[in-house]
Design an enzyme around this catalytic site. Structure first.
Site, PDB file in Angstrom:
ATOM      1  N   SER A 186       1.459   4.837   0.067  1.00 24.29           N
ATOM      2  CA  SER A 186       0.515   6.044   0.523  1.00 24.29           C
ATOM      3  C   SER A 186       1.238   7.473  -0.071  1.00 24.29           C
ATOM      4  CB  SER A 186       0.334   6.212   2.066  1.00 24.29           C
ATOM      5  OG  SER A 186       1.821   6.417   2.520  1.00 24.29           O
TER       6      SER A 186
ATOM      7  N   GLY B 215       4.056   8.408   1.270  1.00 27.15           N
ATOM      8  CA  GLY B 215       4.854   8.698   2.339  1.00 27.15           C
ATOM      9  C   GLY B 215       6.251   7.942   2.497  1.00 27.15           C
ATOM     10  N   VAL B 216       7.268   8.456   3.268  1.00 28.17           N
ATOM     11  CA  VAL B 216       8.417   7.739   3.151  1.00 28.17           C
ATOM     12  C   VAL B 216       8.300   6.322   3.900  1.00 28.17           C
ATOM     13  CG1 VAL B 216       8.891   8.735   5.507  1.00 28.17           C
ATOM     14  CG2 VAL B 216      10.748   7.987   3.824  1.00 28.17           C
ATOM     15  N   ASP B 217       7.512   6.170   4.793  1.00 28.63           N
ATOM     16  CA  ASP B 217       7.568   4.794   5.201  1.00 28.63           C
ATOM     17  C   ASP B 217       7.099   3.768   4.342  1.00 28.63           C
ATOM     18  OD1 ASP B 217       8.096   5.868   7.787  1.00 28.63           O
ATOM     19  OD2 ASP B 217       5.902   6.269   8.196  1.00 28.63           O
TER      20      ASP B 217
ATOM     21  N   CYS C 242      -9.857   1.920   9.893  1.00 31.41           N
ATOM     22  CA  CYS C 242      -9.475   2.010   8.409  1.00 31.41           C
ATOM     23  C   CYS C 242      -8.446   0.775   8.069  1.00 31.41           C
ATOM     24  CB  CYS C 242      -8.493   3.228   8.282  1.00 31.41           C
ATOM     25  SG  CYS C 242      -7.934   3.474   6.699  1.00 31.41           S
TER      26      CYS C 242
ATOM     27  N   CYS D  47      -6.893   9.107   8.375  1.00 32.72           N
ATOM     28  CA  CYS D  47      -6.297   8.460   7.627  1.00 32.72           C
ATOM     29  C   CYS D  47      -6.932   8.525   5.996  1.00 32.72           C
ATOM     30  CB  CYS D  47      -6.962   6.924   8.176  1.00 32.72           C
ATOM     31  SG  CYS D  47      -6.662   5.602   7.223  1.00 32.72           S
TER      32      CYS D  47
ATOM     33  N   GLY E  76       1.024  -1.030   0.032  1.00 30.10           N
ATOM     34  CA  GLY E  76      -0.028   0.005   0.028  1.00 30.10           C
ATOM     35  C   GLY E  76       0.873   1.270  -0.038  1.00 30.10           C
TER      36      GLY E  76
END
Length: 396
Positions: free
Chosen positions: A10, A12-14, A101, A201, A8
């Site tokens: 998103s 973002g960095v993670d 979520c 979320c 998944g």
């Protein structure tokens, strides 16, 4: 055959680093971006956060050389998360959309799409770990806290089941946040310095009151301040015949009337406020800041008290009813009359607290060693044995 993982992504960095690590580990990786919202009337700024995020996710996928697509889950998100939230707020409860979520969208709707794409696993950028043990000839999956104490996100996954965990991977769970950013920099990923997302979320930059106002109409009511010295807090405890009576008594929240305090202001709807809230009351001139100690959505009154140690905020027992009780480790579930010593938390980022679980016929009492501030109906309590999250429930 390489195992196939759907990440998944998103934006973002993670999750970007999660995808990179899986590719390094030899998995066949596919990136999917979940579009969960497209009602632009409730985002705060003109920027369209999900577009920006999906764009970043696509650039990361290109950089890593993995296939990428966007899936639109906004219909399911509205039905399972947003409608549920409005319903809970109307009842005067405070839901946690992020926990829901994960249970309803990422590890259910999204996971089904991934499995339809032939995936063996679904991966996310959560800071938590999974371990698998064998017990009585059966595989049991453990949900463990992330290595980074500051970022541990196991709480948000407290409602996952064994079936969901079996197919889940958490590649950044063994890393600290600075290490994740360093990897993203080394790999020249566009998300390396991107700020962590705030807000609901996936809905993007939405402020909750504005979001709630879309559905729950404003309704003027009064703000009442209750003094710490009020006799409500000084009643002598009755004598209890057994532990159960005591737990029942201690888990009850106080009920207030307007006559218990003085009216100090007005508000636009009790359902916009939550216990423990300090901002948004717009009442000045008090020695210590005012905190919401209770909301009454039926009478449309907000009760407040001065200071974060106001007795109206503190309680050390809460109750979870059977239908809202969830064990990740079903093999460890306790039976009626049994107790279990655990560490527990009632909100994300709260340091773990010593507690005892008491199983009764109708549900489960969680008795904390120390009084907790702002135990809030609708939120989740999660309990751990060492670093393993074994169960959770909705505070009733």
């Amino acid at each position: 055959m390489k195992k196939r993982v759907v990440v998944g992504l998103s934006g973002g960095v993670d999750s970007s680093v999660a995808a990179y690590l899986l590719k390094e580990q030899g998995y066949e990786v596919i990136g999917l971006f979940m579009k969960n919202w497209h009602d632009d009337s409730v985002t705060i700024s003109d920027e369209c956060p999900w577009l920006e995020d999906s764009n970043d996710a696509m650039l990361v996928a290109n950089k890593l050389g993995i296939p990428f697509q966007t899936v639109d889950l906004s219909e399911q998100y509205k039905e399972r998360i947003v409608d549920y939230m409005f319903n809970e707020y109307e009842k005067g409860r405070t839901p946690n959309p992020d926990v829901l979520c994960n249970r309803e969208i990422k590890f259910d709707v999204f996971m089904k799409i991934a499995l339809d794409l032939g995936a063996d696993y679904v991966a996310t950028g959560h800071y938590c770990r999974k371990s698998t043990i064998e017990k009585d000839g059966k595989e049991i999956h453990q949900l463990l806290a992330g290595k980074d104490d500051n970022k541990d996100q196991s709480y948000f996954l407290c409602q996952l089941s064994q079936d969901q965990l079996a197919k889940a991977l958490f590649p950044v769970g063994e890393l600290l946040k600075p290490e994740v950013r360093a990897i993203a920099k080394e790999q020249d990923l566009i998300t390396a310095d991107k700020k962590d997302s705030q807000g609901l979320c996936f809905i993007g930059k939405v402020r909750l009151p504005e979001f709630l106002q879309q559905q729950l109409k404003p309704k003027e009511g009064v703000i009442v301040e209750v003094e710490k010295s009020n006799q409500i807090y000084n009643q002598t405890q009755p004598n209890f015949n057994n532990k159960l009576e005591e737990l029942d008594y201690l888990s009850q929240k106080k009920s207030y009337a307007v006559s218990d305090g003085k009216v100090v202001g007005k508000h636009q709807g009790a359902h916009y406020f939550t216990k423990g809230q300090r901002k948004g009351l717009a009442v000045g001139g008090t020695v210590e800041p005012l905190f919401v100690i209770e909301t009454d959505v039926n009478e449309n009154v907000i009760y407040t008290g001065q200071g974060k140690n106001h007795p109206g905020l503190l309680r050390n027992v809460l109750f979870v009813s059977n239908d809202e009780l969830h064990w990740i480790r079903e093999d460890l579930a306790i039976n009626e009359g049994e107790t279990m010593q655990v560490k527990a938390r009632i909100r994300y980022r709260q340091p773990l607290q010593d507690a005892t679980l008491h199983k009764v016929d109708s549900g489960l009492y969680v008795e904390f060693k120390d009084a907790q501030s702002a135990i809030t109906e609708g939120q989740f309590v999660a309990w751990y044995l060492d670093e393993e999250l074994v169960g959770s429930g909705v505070i009733s």
